[in-house]
Design an enzyme around this catalytic site. Structure first.
Site, PDB file in Angstrom:
ATOM      1  N   GLU A 173      -5.610  -2.551  14.166  1.00 42.67           N
ATOM      2  CA  GLU A 173      -6.072  -1.578  13.177  1.00 42.67           C
ATOM      3  C   GLU A 173      -7.415  -1.045  13.618  1.00 42.67           C
ATOM      4  OE1 GLU A 173      -6.328  -2.752   9.028  1.00 42.67           O
ATOM      5  OE2 GLU A 173      -4.421  -3.809   9.145  1.00 42.67           O
ATOM      6  N   TRP A 179      -5.046   2.709  11.948  1.00 50.35           N
ATOM      7  CA  TRP A 179      -4.880   2.579  10.504  1.00 50.35           C
ATOM      8  C   TRP A 179      -5.348   3.874   9.894  1.00 50.35           C
ATOM      9  CZ3 TRP A 179      -2.403  -0.886   7.561  1.00 50.35           C
ATOM     10  CH2 TRP A 179      -2.504  -0.684   6.174  1.00 50.35           C
ATOM     11  N   TYR A 227     -13.212  -2.167  12.434  1.00 52.03           N
ATOM     12  CA  TYR A 227     -13.675  -0.939  11.786  1.00 52.03           C
ATOM     13  C   TYR A 227     -15.178  -0.721  11.935  1.00 52.03           C
ATOM     14  CZ  TYR A 227      -9.146  -0.733   9.420  1.00 52.03           C
ATOM     15  OH  TYR A 227      -7.806  -0.650   9.149  1.00 52.03           O
ATOM     16  N   TRP A 231      -6.329  -0.689  -1.818  1.00 49.57           N
ATOM     17  CA  TRP A 231      -6.739  -1.923  -2.489  1.00 49.57           C
ATOM     18  C   TRP A 231      -7.718  -1.648  -3.628  1.00 49.57           C
ATOM     19  CZ3 TRP A 231      -2.938  -4.873  -1.301  1.00 49.57           C
ATOM     20  CH2 TRP A 231      -2.382  -4.829  -0.014  1.00 49.57           C
ATOM     21  N   GLN A 263       0.808  -1.219   0.000  1.00 51.48           N
ATOM     22  CA  GLN A 263       0.000   0.000   0.000  1.00 51.48           C
ATOM     23  C   GLN A 263       0.841   1.269   0.000  1.00 51.48           C
ATOM     24  OE1 GLN A 263      -2.677  -1.773   3.261  1.00 51.48           O
ATOM     25  NE2 GLN A 263      -4.077  -0.430   2.171  1.00 51.48           N
ATOM     26  N   GLU A 278      -5.120 -10.555   8.530  1.00 52.92           N
ATOM     27  CA  GLU A 278      -6.501 -10.783   8.112  1.00 52.92           C
ATOM     28  C   GLU A 278      -6.678 -11.984   7.177  1.00 52.92           C
ATOM     29  OE1 GLU A 278      -7.967  -7.020   6.634  1.00 52.92           O
ATOM     30  OE2 GLU A 278      -8.099  -6.203   8.643  1.00 52.92           O
TER      31      GLU A 278
HETATM   32  C1  PNW Z   1      -7.904  -3.792   6.243  1.00 53.96           C
HETATM   33  N1  PNW Z   1     -13.690  -5.962   4.218  1.00 53.96           N
HETATM   34  O1  PNW Z   1      -8.546  -4.260   5.121  1.00 53.96           O
HETATM   35  C2  PNW Z   1      -6.448  -3.947   5.864  1.00 53.96           C
HETATM   36  O2  PNW Z   1      -5.643  -4.618   6.795  1.00 53.96           O
HETATM   37  C3  PNW Z   1      -5.801  -2.719   5.352  1.00 53.96           C
HETATM   38  O3  PNW Z   1      -4.785  -3.066   4.455  1.00 53.96           O
HETATM   39  C4  PNW Z   1      -6.830  -1.796   4.735  1.00 53.96           C
HETATM   40  O4  PNW Z   1      -6.242  -0.690   4.122  1.00 53.96           O
HETATM   41  C5  PNW Z   1      -7.776  -1.394   5.854  1.00 53.96           C
HETATM   42  O5  PNW Z   1      -8.360  -2.507   6.490  1.00 53.96           O
HETATM   43  C6  PNW Z   1      -8.885  -0.455   5.415  1.00 53.96           C
HETATM   44  O6  PNW Z   1      -9.724  -1.070   4.471  1.00 53.96           O
HETATM   45  C7  PNW Z   1      -9.848  -4.649   4.983  1.00 53.96           C
HETATM   46  O7  PNW Z   1     -14.105  -5.974   3.068  1.00 53.96           O
HETATM   47  C8  PNW Z   1     -10.357  -4.627   3.682  1.00 53.96           C
HETATM   48  O8  PNW Z   1     -14.402  -6.363   5.170  1.00 53.96           O
HETATM   49  C9  PNW Z   1     -11.619  -5.073   3.447  1.00 53.96           C
HETATM   50  C10 PNW Z   1     -12.390  -5.540   4.490  1.00 53.96           C
HETATM   51  C11 PNW Z   1     -11.891  -5.584   5.773  1.00 53.96           C
HETATM   52  C12 PNW Z   1     -10.607  -5.128   6.022  1.00 53.96           C
END
Ligand code: PNW
EC number: 3.2.1.21
Length: 441
Positions: free
Chosen positions: A349, A395, A293, A403, A22, A166
């Site tokens: 995160e 984060w 999150y 992504w 990233q 993850e």
């Molecule tokens: C995490 N979802 O990603 C990652 O560890 C990071 O690289 C990313 O930048 C960050 O969260 C923010 O998105 C995720 O679809 C990406 O549930 C997608 C999902 C969850 C976490």
């Protein structure tokens, strides 16, 4: 709005995080191609047809970036090592790649930061992807070799080790939902990837132990699930979502068990002999990382297994469309600790995407400050309930390649202009600096 540092127990650690693909820029230092390059090169997969070719050019700018981590007063810097930078074909060492991480770790130590290293944050070497990637058991064995090489070179200086970031994203999101590389929608590949990424964790953990490493863990993502209606079908769908998202990896890595309801759907597709791997997967951890999150509201959906759909969020959301639900973090940490006992937990995160811009040299991201403040309070509440939470990591340090969303979604405490590469600390960076050092200027 942020709590005070002294509201947290003595020794509680604060950090911020990034990942290699990233931020680094992959076209540098002899790094090999990865499956994220080819995924991003396929039209329709990434917003704005973006990729990680340049990203934040952190490969060249890391000293300045680490000044920003240390300047805010963080204790921990969570980063990842790119397998394809260290082993361009997935197996042969690239000395330049190891040298880069050597310099990076030294630069952290020079600034008083604790290097929290994640071995794998999603960019698989293309040579391994071409041989089936995570659907191929051999990838897990190769990963252990990579882990051993990193430990041999950096093991005298790294503070904490995480095997995989993850595993749900590595397997389910990437092989069932197709949103991340390799972009498959294939239940057989999903079942295999889910198991093989667990095995990769177990094998890497064993390799780290064999090299004498301690403070070893893994980083899992969790989304507490709420039934969107009260019907029995919705409750069953919610429970299955919860089993895939919140229990499949935690249960295997802490107790050596997969949920029956998940095996009922994946069973015929699981790799032969998977059960014999469970003891290796459940080897003891020194800590567990929790990425949090949002929550998800779940409905039953007609059609094939798994038979759920994500219902609309309620109330305020972030720029990702993710519902803001800080209180759920307290319950989540409580629930995890009920299973993991006195295993130290870290929020590895947490953070918010917000569409901020630089105006007169300032970025006023008050929503992000409020988001972090509310989640810090929720984390504090979990500590009050006896959860052995030892740290909290934001984060992300800076806006980066988000992504499938490309550079359009900004999670940073530091704004990055993708054209000029100029870094501008946002109000959230200043607020955290004020909280952590008493100096927010
Ligand atoms: C995490 N979802 O990603 C990652 O560890 C990071 O690289 C990313 O930048 C960050 O969260 C923010 O998105 C995720 O679809 C990406 O549930 C997608 C999902 C969850 C976490």
């Amino acid at each position: 709005m942020l709590p005070r540092r002294t509201d947290f127990p003595k020794g509680f650690l604060f950090g911020t995080a990034t990942s290699a693909y990233q931020i680094e820029g992959y076209g540098t230092g002899g790094a090999g191609p990865t499956h994220w390059d080819s995924f991003a090169a396929t039209p329709g997969n990434v917003a704005g047809a973006a990729d990680g070719a340049r990203a934040c050019d952190h490969y060249h700018r890391f000293a300045n970036d680490l000044d920003l981590v240390a300047g805010a007063g963080f204790d921990i810097y969570r980063f990842s090592t790119s397998w394809a930078r260290v082993m361009p074909d997935g197996g042969t060492l690239n000395p330049q790649g190891l040298d880069f991480y050597d310099r990076l770790v030294d630069a952290m130590l020079a600034r008083g930061l604790r290097p929290a290293l994640t071995l794998y944050h999603w960019e698989l070497p293309a040579a391994l992807a071409d041989r089936g990637g995570w659907a191929n058991r051999d990838t897990a064995e190769r990963f252990a070799d990579f882990a051993a090489q990193i430990a041999r070179r950096l093991g005298d200086r790294v503070w904490s080790w995480a095997t995989i970031n993850e595993p749900w994203c590595v397997s389910w999101l990437s092989h069932f939902e197709g949103h991340h590389a390799p972009g498959l929608r294939d239940i057989r590949a999903t079942a295999r990837a889910m198991h093989h990424v667990e095995l990769a964790h177990g094998r890497a953990l064993a390799a780290l132990r064999a090299e004498g490493m301690d403070n070893c863990g893994v980083v899992l993502n969790f989304e507490p699930a709420q039934p969107a209606t009260d019907s029995p079908a919705t409750h069953a769908a919610t429970d299955l979502f919860d089993a895939v998202m919140n229990r499949f990896f935690l249960g295997a890595m802490t107790r050596g068990e997969y949920p029956d309801t998940v095996l009922a759907g994946l069973g015929p597709h699981m790799p032969p002999g998977w059960a014999a791997d469970m003891p290796a997967i459940a080897a003891p951890l020194d800590w567990l990382g929790v990425n949090y999150y949002t929550i998800k509201r779940i409905d039953a959906a007609p059609g094939p297994w798994p038979g759920w759909r994500i219902a609309p969020p309620q109330g305020a959301t972030t720029d990702m469309g993710w519902e803001i639900a800080p209180d759920a973090l307290t319950g989540l940490l409580d629930r995890i600790a009920a299973q993991t006992g006195d295993l130290p937990l870290y929020v590895t995160e947490n953070g918010m995407a917000a569409p901020d811009t630089v105006q007169n040299g300032k970025v006023q991201d008050d929503d992000r400050i409020a988001y972090i403040a509310a989640h810090l309070r929720a984390a504090r509440a979990a500590i009050d309930r006896g959860v052995p939470l030892r740290g909290y990591v934001v984060w992300s340090l800076m806006d980066n390649f988000e992504w499938a969303f490309g550079y359009g979604k900004r999670f940073g405490l530091v704004h990055v202009d993708v054209d000029t590469q100029r870094r501008t600390p946002k109000a959230s960076w200043h607020a955290l600096a004020q909280m952590l050092t008493g100096d927010g200027t």
